[in-house]
Design a protein around this motif. Sequence first.
Motif, mmCIF file in Angstrom:
data_model
loop_
_atom_site.group_PDB
_atom_site.id
_atom_site.type_symbol
_atom_site.label_atom_id
_atom_site.label_comp_id
_atom_site.label_asym_id
_atom_site.label_seq_id
_atom_site.Cartn_x
_atom_site.Cartn_y
_atom_site.Cartn_z
ATOM 1 N N VAL A 117 0.837 -1.208 0.000
ATOM 2 C CA VAL A 117 0.000 0.000 0.000
ATOM 3 C C VAL A 117 0.871 1.257 0.000
ATOM 4 O O VAL A 117 0.616 2.200 -0.761
ATOM 5 C CB VAL A 117 -0.973 -0.004 1.201
ATOM 6 N N VAL A 118 1.916 1.268 0.808
ATOM 7 C CA VAL A 118 2.814 2.431 0.850
ATOM 8 C C VAL A 118 3.531 2.591 -0.487
ATOM 9 O O VAL A 118 3.682 3.711 -0.993
ATOM 10 C CB VAL A 118 3.806 2.316 2.026
ATOM 11 N N PHE A 121 1.175 4.070 -2.989
ATOM 12 C CA PHE A 121 1.033 5.498 -2.716
ATOM 13 C C PHE A 121 2.189 6.283 -3.332
ATOM 14 O O PHE A 121 1.979 7.277 -4.026
ATOM 15 C CB PHE A 121 0.951 5.757 -1.207
ATOM 16 N N TYR A 125 2.490 9.301 -5.876
ATOM 17 C CA TYR A 125 2.960 10.542 -5.269
ATOM 18 C C TYR A 125 4.322 10.943 -5.804
ATOM 19 O O TYR A 125 4.599 12.121 -6.003
ATOM 20 C CB TYR A 125 3.003 10.379 -3.741
#
Length: 140
Positions: A117-118, A121, A125
């Motif tokens: 998930v990170v 992201f 990003y």
Amino acid sequence: MNTVKDLNKWANAHTYITLDLLRIALGVFLFMKGISFITNIQYLSDLISPIDKIGGGMFLIHYIAPAHMVGGIMIAFGLLTRWAIIAQLPILIAAIVVNFMGEMHQQNLLLAFIVLVVCVFFLFYGSGKHSADYYFKMQK
């Protein structure tokens, strides 16, 4: 290409030191995980044993540890972050799948899911304002 530029502009306008610290922590974690796999190759071999029947087990052993180490360094410094994360995604997806194919390790599953998930992201990003990518872009 415009989408990546738009994402970079948005990320640089909305950058926070906590996100940079999270990116650095992710990079350090992946680097340390790669070191862990190198120093304990039998553990890595046991982890990928459920998918070793498909073939390519030796390739996976030689891909996972260096990808974590090099990718972790690149992510921590913010250098080609998206490319480094793209190299991590198959490993993380396979880590989740292996938990369902073999013996279920809830801690490994949760850890792989959180890291995935990170990574997703930061795939969108980018590396942020406090990174090598931003520094080299500003040197032009």
